[in-house]
Motif scaffolding. Structure first.
Motif, PDB file in Angstrom:
ATOM      1  N   UNK A 297       0.823  -1.209   0.000  1.00 48.56           N
ATOM      2  CA  UNK A 297       0.000   0.000   0.000  1.00 48.56           C
ATOM      3  C   UNK A 297       0.853   1.253   0.000  1.00 48.56           C
ATOM      4  N   UNK A 298       0.341   2.287  -0.651  1.00 49.51           N
ATOM      5  CA  UNK A 298       0.926   3.606  -0.434  1.00 49.51           C
ATOM      6  C   UNK A 298       0.634   3.988   1.017  1.00 49.51           C
ATOM      7  N   UNK A 299       1.423   4.931   1.516  1.00 53.39           N
ATOM      8  CA  UNK A 299       1.230   5.379   2.900  1.00 53.39           C
ATOM      9  C   UNK A 299       0.045   6.349   2.970  1.00 53.39           C
ATOM     10  N   UNK A 300      -0.614   6.418   4.158  1.00 51.56           N
ATOM     11  CA  UNK A 300      -0.402   5.574   5.325  1.00 51.56           C
ATOM     12  C   UNK A 300      -1.080   4.222   5.169  1.00 51.56           C
ATOM     13  N   UNK A 301      -0.719   3.297   6.036  1.00 59.29           N
ATOM     14  CA  UNK A 301      -1.324   1.963   5.991  1.00 59.29           C
ATOM     15  C   UNK A 301      -2.838   2.044   6.096  1.00 59.29           C
ATOM     16  N   UNK A 302      -3.325   2.903   6.987  1.00 58.34           N
ATOM     17  CA  UNK A 302      -4.763   3.091   7.221  1.00 58.34           C
ATOM     18  C   UNK A 302      -4.939   4.429   7.919  1.00 58.34           C
ATOM     19  N   UNK A 303      -6.184   4.794   8.157  1.00 62.22           N
ATOM     20  CA  UNK A 303      -6.470   6.061   8.845  1.00 62.22           C
ATOM     21  C   UNK A 303      -6.688   5.867  10.337  1.00 62.22           C
ATOM     22  N   UNK A 304      -6.936   4.624  10.768  1.00 67.33           N
ATOM     23  CA  UNK A 304      -7.163   4.332  12.186  1.00 67.33           C
ATOM     24  C   UNK A 304      -6.356   3.107  12.590  1.00 67.33           C
ATOM     25  N   UNK A 305      -6.078   2.994  13.883  1.00 63.80           N
ATOM     26  CA  UNK A 305      -5.386   1.808  14.375  1.00 63.80           C
ATOM     27  C   UNK A 305      -6.236   0.566  14.147  1.00 63.80           C
ATOM     28  N   UNK A 306      -7.542   0.701  14.351  1.00 65.73           N
ATOM     29  CA  UNK A 306      -8.427  -0.460  14.188  1.00 65.73           C
ATOM     30  C   UNK A 306      -8.317  -1.038  12.782  1.00 65.73           C
ATOM     31  N   UNK A 307      -8.337  -0.159  11.786  1.00 64.92           N
ATOM     32  CA  UNK A 307      -8.224  -0.632  10.405  1.00 64.92           C
ATOM     33  C   UNK A 307      -6.830  -1.199  10.131  1.00 64.92           C
ATOM     34  N   UNK A 308      -5.797  -0.566  10.688  1.00 61.35           N
ATOM     35  CA  UNK A 308      -4.445  -1.080  10.509  1.00 61.35           C
ATOM     36  C   UNK A 308      -4.295  -2.478  11.073  1.00 61.35           C
ATOM     37  N   UNK A 309      -4.819  -2.696  12.274  1.00 66.40           N
ATOM     38  CA  UNK A 309      -4.750  -4.020  12.891  1.00 66.40           C
ATOM     39  C   UNK A 309      -5.578  -5.042  12.116  1.00 66.40           C
ATOM     40  N   UNK A 310      -6.713  -4.599  11.582  1.00 63.40           N
ATOM     41  CA  UNK A 310      -7.546  -5.504  10.790  1.00 63.40           C
ATOM     42  C   UNK A 310      -6.794  -5.986   9.546  1.00 63.40           C
ATOM     43  N   UNK A 311      -6.065  -5.092   8.915  1.00 66.69           N
ATOM     44  CA  UNK A 311      -5.271  -5.460   7.739  1.00 66.69           C
ATOM     45  C   UNK A 311      -4.224  -6.508   8.121  1.00 66.69           C
ATOM     46  N   UNK A 312      -3.484  -6.252   9.198  1.00 71.45           N
ATOM     47  CA  UNK A 312      -2.428  -7.179   9.608  1.00 71.45           C
ATOM     48  C   UNK A 312      -3.003  -8.531  10.010  1.00 71.45           C
ATOM     49  N   UNK A 313      -4.122  -8.519  10.725  1.00 71.71           N
ATOM     50  CA  UNK A 313      -4.728  -9.778  11.170  1.00 71.71           C
ATOM     51  C   UNK A 313      -5.257 -10.586   9.990  1.00 71.71           C
ATOM     52  N   UNK A 314      -5.866  -9.898   9.024  1.00 68.72           N
ATOM     53  CA  UNK A 314      -6.384 -10.591   7.832  1.00 68.72           C
ATOM     54  C   UNK A 314      -5.254 -11.232   7.049  1.00 68.72           C
ATOM     55  N   UNK A 315      -4.157 -10.516   6.891  1.00 74.21           N
ATOM     56  CA  UNK A 315      -3.005 -11.060   6.172  1.00 74.21           C
ATOM     57  C   UNK A 315      -2.420 -12.254   6.911  1.00 74.21           C
ATOM     58  N   UNK A 316      -2.284 -12.121   8.218  1.00 75.21           N
ATOM     59  CA  UNK A 316      -1.690 -13.199   9.010  1.00 75.21           C
ATOM     60  C   UNK A 316      -2.531 -14.463   8.936  1.00 75.21           C
ATOM     61  N   UNK A 317      -3.844 -14.307   9.010  1.00 71.63           N
ATOM     62  CA  UNK A 317      -4.729 -15.475   8.958  1.00 71.63           C
ATOM     63  C   UNK A 317      -4.665 -16.178   7.611  1.00 71.63           C
ATOM     64  N   UNK A 318      -4.392 -15.411   6.553  1.00 75.24           N
ATOM     65  CA  UNK A 318      -4.364 -15.979   5.201  1.00 75.24           C
ATOM     66  C   UNK A 318      -2.959 -16.354   4.748  1.00 75.24           C
ATOM     67  N   UNK A 319      -1.951 -16.112   5.574  1.00 82.34           N
ATOM     68  CA  UNK A 319      -0.576 -16.410   5.171  1.00 82.34           C
ATOM     69  C   UNK A 319      -0.079 -15.494   4.074  1.00 82.34           C
TER      70      UNK A 319
END
Length: 361
Positions: A93-115
């Motif tokens: 992604x271009x910066x920033x990763x997201x506009x909120x911490x909640x969305x940023x964590x959701x992105x990381x968690x989704x990626x981690x769950x899917x490998x």
């Protein structure tokens, strides 16, 4: 020869040409298609750069594309990145990763769950200028780092950008727009950030557009356009950072790192090269240090490093974890300004691995 990783782009705005141009200089990635909510714009872009134009849905479904670069406007970064991950693709992604911490964590968690992998700009920290600074610090050229300072000052993009509105909305402003370059550089050189305190202000509630296509239009401002504050790094070093769209000119150092045995003047973190200057207590004079890494690189180096890391099974450098830590810090600047309190960061990140002198993509 290893087959190139096929890459797609969503969003064909101002930064997209740089990604296509520079991605073609790396041996391990190939930008093959693009998409945009404005399909006509995607068609024009695809013709100019000799790639395929697809609908967003078709790009997400293309089985040959492994990585999709998200170049949409900041307020939809999270939405688009999540769609990319849910389609089974790695996302950069271009910066920033997201506009909120909640969305940023959701992105990381989704990626981690899917490998899957998440990468995020800026990748300017992989250029010759900042990597030379990193090597000097790692080699002990300035001793132990004790402090750092950064200053980003301009009168903002409203005078020249064809779509300045997004820069003054939630999820942007000088901190979330330009802060990633400075904070990613500081974390790369010094380390993770522990806590932040700051003051911010909206100096001009309404801006006037200067681009010929919208000249004279009112640009409302939703976020602080002058932000200054202090950071304590995890290693105990103290830093200061100012980001502002409210000044015409300045002579402040862009970034300086202060050590027990010297000072390092770091080039503009929005470039891949620049001049590196070093002052050491033994010589007591400034000298220019020749770059030890190539500055003939550009946007997309982080994508190339991520593609190589996927193949090699190692961590990539412009990572989602690093981008989330930077997002955490930028939001802490805003929250400290609003509350008048120190804001501790909840995220922890290690400095990304330095490049080796002979490393190529």
């Amino acid at each position: 020869m290893t087959e190139k990783t096929r890459v797609g782009i969503i969003g064909t705005g101002n930064i997209a040409p740089a990604y296509v141009k520079w991605s073609r200089t790396f041996s391990n990635i190939d930008v093959v298609a693009c998409a945009d909510v404005d399909e006509a714009r995607a068609q024009v872009f695809a013709k100019e750069y000799a790639i395929r134009a697809l609908s967003v849905a078709a790009l997400l479904a293309d089985p040959q594309i492994e990585i999709i670069i998200n170049l949409t406007i900041p307020k939809v970064h999270a939405e688009v990145s999540l769609a990319i991950l849910e389609a089974g693709k790695h996302v950069y992604s271009e910066k920033p990763l997201a506009a909120t911490r909640e969305d940023g964590l959701r992105i990381l968690a989704t990626a981690d769950a899917a490998g899957l992998r998440v990468g995020c700009a800026p990748d300017t920290v992989l250029g010759g200028g900042i990597q030379t600074c990193r090597k000097l610090i790692d080699d002990g050229a300035i001793g132990d780092v004790v402090a750092a300072t950064g200053f980003m000052g301009s009168h903002g993009p409203d005078g020249w950008h064809p779509n300045p509105y997004m820069f003054f909305q939630r999820g942007a402003g000088p901190m979330l727009d330009m802060g990633p370059y400075y904070l990613t550089t500081l974390v790369t050189l010094v380390g993770g950030i522990k806590k932040i305190t700051s003051i911010g202000h909206i100096s001009f509630p309404i801006r006037t557009a200067g681009h010929e296509s919208i000249r004279g239009e009112a640009v409302p401002v939703e976020v602080p356009t002058h932000m200054t504050g202090s950071m304590q790094f995890a290693n105990g070093a103290v830093g200061t950072l100012t980001t502002t769209f409210d000044i015409w000119q300045h002579k402040q150092p862009i970034i300086e790192i202060y050590g027990s045995e010297g000072t390092l003047r770091v080039p503009d973190p929005n470039t891949f090269g620049g001049e590196v200057e070093l002052w050491q207590s033994g010589t007591k004079e400034w000298r220019t240090v020749p770059l030890m890494f190539s500055d003939n690189v550009g946007r997309g180096m982080g994508v190339a490093d991520m593609a190589a890391a996927i193949r090699d099974g190692r961590p990539h450098r412009a990572s989602g974890a690093l981008a989330y830590h930077v997002l955490d810090a930028m939001l802490a600047f805003e929250e400290s300004s609003e509350s008048g309190q120190h804001i501790p960061l909840t995220s922890i990140v290690e400095r990304p691995a330095a490049l080796s002198v002979d490393e190529r993509f």
